[in-house]
Design an enzyme around this catalytic site. Structure first.
Site, PDB file in Angstrom:
ATOM      1  N   GLU A   1       0.872  -1.124   0.084  1.00 46.47           N
ATOM      2  CA  GLU A   1       0.041  -0.034  -0.114  1.00 46.47           C
ATOM      3  C   GLU A   1       0.824   1.198   0.250  1.00 46.47           C
ATOM      4  O   GLU A   1       1.424   1.726   0.932  1.00 46.47           O
ATOM      5  CB  GLU A   1      -0.756   0.130   1.372  1.00 46.47           C
ATOM      6  CG  GLU A   1      -1.626  -1.103   1.798  1.00 46.47           C
ATOM      7  CD  GLU A   1      -2.814  -1.414   0.538  1.00 46.47           C
ATOM      8  OE1 GLU A   1      -3.147  -0.579  -0.211  1.00 46.47           O
ATOM      9  OE2 GLU A   1      -3.370  -2.416   0.545  1.00 46.47           O
TER      10      GLU A   1
ATOM     11  N   CYS B   1      -2.382   8.735   2.443  1.00 45.40           N
ATOM     12  CA  CYS B   1      -2.145   8.407   1.070  1.00 45.40           C
ATOM     13  C   CYS B   1      -3.334   8.855  -0.119  1.00 45.40           C
ATOM     14  O   CYS B   1      -3.180   8.965  -1.127  1.00 45.40           O
ATOM     15  CB  CYS B   1      -1.674   6.857   1.049  1.00 45.40           C
ATOM     16  SG  CYS B   1      -2.706   5.921   1.824  1.00 45.40           S
TER      17      CYS B   1
HETATM   18  P1  NAD Z   1      10.224   6.976   4.066  1.00 42.99           P
HETATM   19  O1  NAD Z   1      10.046   6.588   2.675  1.00 42.99           O
HETATM   20  O2  NAD Z   1      11.301   7.335   4.579  1.00 42.99           O
HETATM   21  O3  NAD Z   1       9.332   6.011   4.892  1.00 42.99           O
HETATM   22  C1  NAD Z   1       7.966   5.427   4.679  1.00 42.99           C
HETATM   23  C2  NAD Z   1       7.840   4.444   5.466  1.00 42.99           C
HETATM   24  O4  NAD Z   1       8.502   3.036   5.489  1.00 42.99           O
HETATM   25  C3  NAD Z   1       7.999   4.816   7.052  1.00 42.99           C
HETATM   26  O5  NAD Z   1       7.000   4.266   8.046  1.00 42.99           O
HETATM   27  C4  NAD Z   1       9.338   3.966   7.550  1.00 42.99           C
HETATM   28  O6  NAD Z   1       9.525   3.704   8.695  1.00 42.99           O
HETATM   29  C5  NAD Z   1       9.233   2.854   6.587  1.00 42.99           C
HETATM   30  N1  NAD Z   1      10.502   2.309   6.136  1.00 42.99           N
HETATM   31  C6  NAD Z   1      11.592   3.232   5.536  1.00 42.99           C
HETATM   32  N2  NAD Z   1      12.596   2.171   5.216  1.00 42.99           N
HETATM   33  C7  NAD Z   1      12.286   1.063   5.502  1.00 42.99           C
HETATM   34  C8  NAD Z   1      12.854  -0.350   5.093  1.00 42.99           C
HETATM   35  N3  NAD Z   1      13.694  -0.538   4.459  1.00 42.99           N
HETATM   36  N4  NAD Z   1      12.169  -1.280   5.696  1.00 42.99           N
HETATM   37  C9  NAD Z   1      10.806  -1.116   6.222  1.00 42.99           C
HETATM   38  N5  NAD Z   1      10.246  -0.082   6.563  1.00 42.99           N
HETATM   39  C10 NAD Z   1      10.631   1.263   5.884  1.00 42.99           C
HETATM   40  O7  NAD Z   1       9.093   8.134   4.222  1.00 42.99           O
HETATM   41  P2  NAD Z   1       8.443   8.909   5.369  1.00 42.99           P
HETATM   42  O8  NAD Z   1       9.298  10.388   5.214  1.00 42.99           O
HETATM   43  O9  NAD Z   1       8.472   8.114   6.664  1.00 42.99           O
HETATM   44  O10 NAD Z   1       7.107   9.169   4.925  1.00 42.99           O
HETATM   45  C11 NAD Z   1       6.722  10.068   3.750  1.00 42.99           C
HETATM   46  C12 NAD Z   1       6.418   9.204   2.458  1.00 42.99           C
HETATM   47  O11 NAD Z   1       6.009   7.841   2.838  1.00 42.99           O
HETATM   48  C13 NAD Z   1       5.436   9.783   1.765  1.00 42.99           C
HETATM   49  O12 NAD Z   1       5.976  10.359   0.486  1.00 42.99           O
HETATM   50  C14 NAD Z   1       4.172   8.839   1.651  1.00 42.99           C
HETATM   51  O13 NAD Z   1       4.134   8.760   0.121  1.00 42.99           O
HETATM   52  C15 NAD Z   1       4.726   7.708   2.040  1.00 42.99           C
HETATM   53  N6  NAD Z   1       3.950   6.952   2.995  1.00 42.99           N
HETATM   54  C16 NAD Z   1       2.555   6.399   2.937  1.00 42.99           C
HETATM   55  C17 NAD Z   1       1.892   5.747   3.552  1.00 42.99           C
HETATM   56  C18 NAD Z   1       0.733   5.033   2.924  1.00 42.99           C
HETATM   57  O14 NAD Z   1      -0.190   5.005   3.694  1.00 42.99           O
HETATM   58  N7  NAD Z   1       0.720   4.582   1.751  1.00 42.99           N
HETATM   59  C19 NAD Z   1       2.053   6.103   4.808  1.00 42.99           C
HETATM   60  C20 NAD Z   1       3.290   6.532   5.430  1.00 42.99           C
HETATM   61  C21 NAD Z   1       4.008   7.039   4.412  1.00 42.99           C
END
Ligand code: NAD
Length: 485
Positions: free
Chosen positions: A259, A293
């Protein structure tokens, strides 16, 4: 009584790892700070799992799976329903923890807790409806059965924007199917996920069936996905991290549900109820401070109603009350972390440099914590970054269109395909946009999509698989065919 501007103080739960039924403190482990985004204060420290902790969680999940898969679906449902009841009983204190660590307005946190309990109840019942079938054979002495089995221990990764719903959706579906789980929730909002684990523990979930770990995300995900114990991966988060985990899961030949992000288009047609559309879009754009999202981002308005819609949308947006989420007056809380403030500031600066007009907001608010004014941009050229990159924050773009073909082409232009919305009173237009918008979830004159009985998921780069509805349990099951003479 609290006067305007006073910080809201609230105790914050102690943080643990939860492995094999044991609540493990941070002593002797690395930790990371948890902040209250409304004040900038450090409110706790979340322990990081060491490699030995992860191995213990995997071993517990393996053992837990052997036990839980043999537990009748009826008994599994009892545990999930008891956990849902405990979440409802404890909703108020958990919601306050959620607001403290995530920032969203308390009424949204309460809604999130109620919705999380709904997911546990829904999947408790779905687990009792995992049907197989008997297929007529070509020979009289052959009996052919098809049945569904739990796929095995699951590695799940949940983000910080919905710290209750995202872990609940994954845990509830997996447990209902008979799987065990090792979950890594977001390190920014650990107390909410731990409160969910506490409810399951108190509801009688056998030890080892659910394990909660925190730490350095890339180290944990690699270790878990590579482990032969794990049979299924589920991730909610950004597209780049989704790609990385999909590659790791592919290398290990494990199915993954994703997702990911979105950049939701909205089509407002001239025949729509413009006032209702403006009201609903202002509420939904800035819900969760835009860090959702499904958040409506590119608002495309038919030219003949563009100005009346825009002025109403600006007025609705400017009327929203910003503040600490724990303040009962607050409708829009802070941005949850410094990464998002920086990203929003960069997108607004880029749009300005490209010639965009700021019609509302556009600035960080000068007060403690991470507050950004709800922002509306117009005259944004197609090459501005905000027209391509998910803002994931309180930022909307409004643009006029002339024909439905032009609007659909713009709506479907990006590789994202999570949510899309349309406002129209015409049944013909509604049917066409329903058919032609490239999105996994489409709201027509409506924006309420997070409901346990409906599938939740995206297409194109926004991911694959569905987490709710009748579909939600399927990805935690595999199909077995037994042919018997
Ligand atoms: P990010 O890309 O750093 O991380 C997104 C999420 O993934 C975070 O919860 C982080 O802890 C987790 N994550 C990061 N690297 C990981 C890895 N190697 N293995 C497992 N989990 C990992 O971005 P962010 O600054 O935390 O969030 C912003 C971006 O994330 C936004 O652009 C948005 O697209 C996306 N996001 C989407 C949703 C959703 O509901 N689809 C939710 C939260 C964040």
């Amino acid at each position: 009584m609290q006067s305007k501007g006073d910080p809201v103080t609230e105790p914050y739960d102690e943080l643990f790892l939860f492995i094999d039924g044991e609540w493990i403190e941070g002593t002797g482990r690395d930790t990371s700070a948890v902040f209250n985004p409304a004040t900038g204060d450090v409110i706790g420290h979340v322990p990081h799992a060491r490699q030995a902790d992860l191995d213990r969680a995997l071993e517990a999940a393996d053992r837990g799976f052997a036990l839980w898969r043999r537990t009748p679906a009826y008994d599994r449902a009892q545990v999930l329903r008891r956990a849902a009841a405990l979440l409802r009983e404890r909703a108020e204190p958990i919601a306050r923890q959620l607001t403290l660590e995530q920032g969203k307005a308390l009424h949204e946190a309460r809604y999130e807790l109620a919705s999380s309990a709904d997911y546990f109840e829904w999947f408790a019942e779905e687990g009792r409806r995992v049907y197989g079938r008997t297929v007529p054979s070509r020979r009289p002495e052959v009996h052919q059965r098809v049945h569904k089995e739990p796929i095995g221990p699951v590695a799940a990764f949940a983000p910080w924007n919905f710290p209750a719903i995202t872990p609940s959706r994954k845990i509830a579906a997996a447990l209902a199917a008979g799987c065990s789980v090792v979950i890594k929730p977001g390190e920014e909002c650990p107390a909410t996920a731990l409160a969910i684990a506490r409810a399951l523990d108190d509801a009688g979930l056998p030890k080892g069936v659910l394990n909660v770990v925190f730490g350095v995300p890339e180290l944990i995900s690699r270790h878990l996905i590579e482990s032969p114990v794990i049979r299924k991966v589920s991730f909610t988060g950004s597209v780049p991290v989704g790609r990385l985990l999909a590659a790791q899961a592919g290398q290990a030949l494990k199915p993954i549900t994703l997702e990911l992000g979105g950049h939701a288009p909205v089509l407002v047609f001239a025949d729509a109820d413009i006032d209702a559309a403006a009201r609903l879009l202002a509420a939904n754009k800035f819900r969760g401070t835009g860090q959702i999202c499904l958040s409506p981002t590119r608002i495309l308005v038919q030219r003949t109603v563009y100005e009346p819609f825009l002025s109403r949308f600006i007025a609705e947006t400017q009327a929203l009350k910003l503040g600490d989420g724990l303040d009962p007056q607050t409708q829009v809380g802070p941005v949850s972390n410094a990464r998002r403030i920086e990203a929003i500031a960069a997108l607004v600066a880029d749009a300005r440099a490209c010639g965009a007009t700021v019609r509302a907001g556009g600035e960080r608010i000068d007060r403690p914590g991470l507050f950004w004014q709800p922002t509306i941009l117009t005259d944004v050229p197609a090459h501005a970054k905000v027209m391509h990159e998910e803002p994931f924050g309180p930022l909307a773009v409004v643009r006029p269109f002339d024909t439905i073909d032009e609007a659909l082409a713009e709506a479907n232009r990006l590789p994202y395909g999570l949510a899309a919305y349309a406002f129209t009173e015409s049944a013909r237009t509604a049917l066409r946009v329903g058919d032609e918008l490239e999105a996994g979830m489409i709201g027509i004159n409506h924006a309420q999509m997070i409901v346990c009985e409906l599938p939740f998921g995206g297409i194109k780069d926004s991911g694959h698989g569905s987490e709710g509805g009748a579909e939600g349990i399927q990805s935690y099951l595999h199909t077995k065919f037994i042919s018997q003479v």
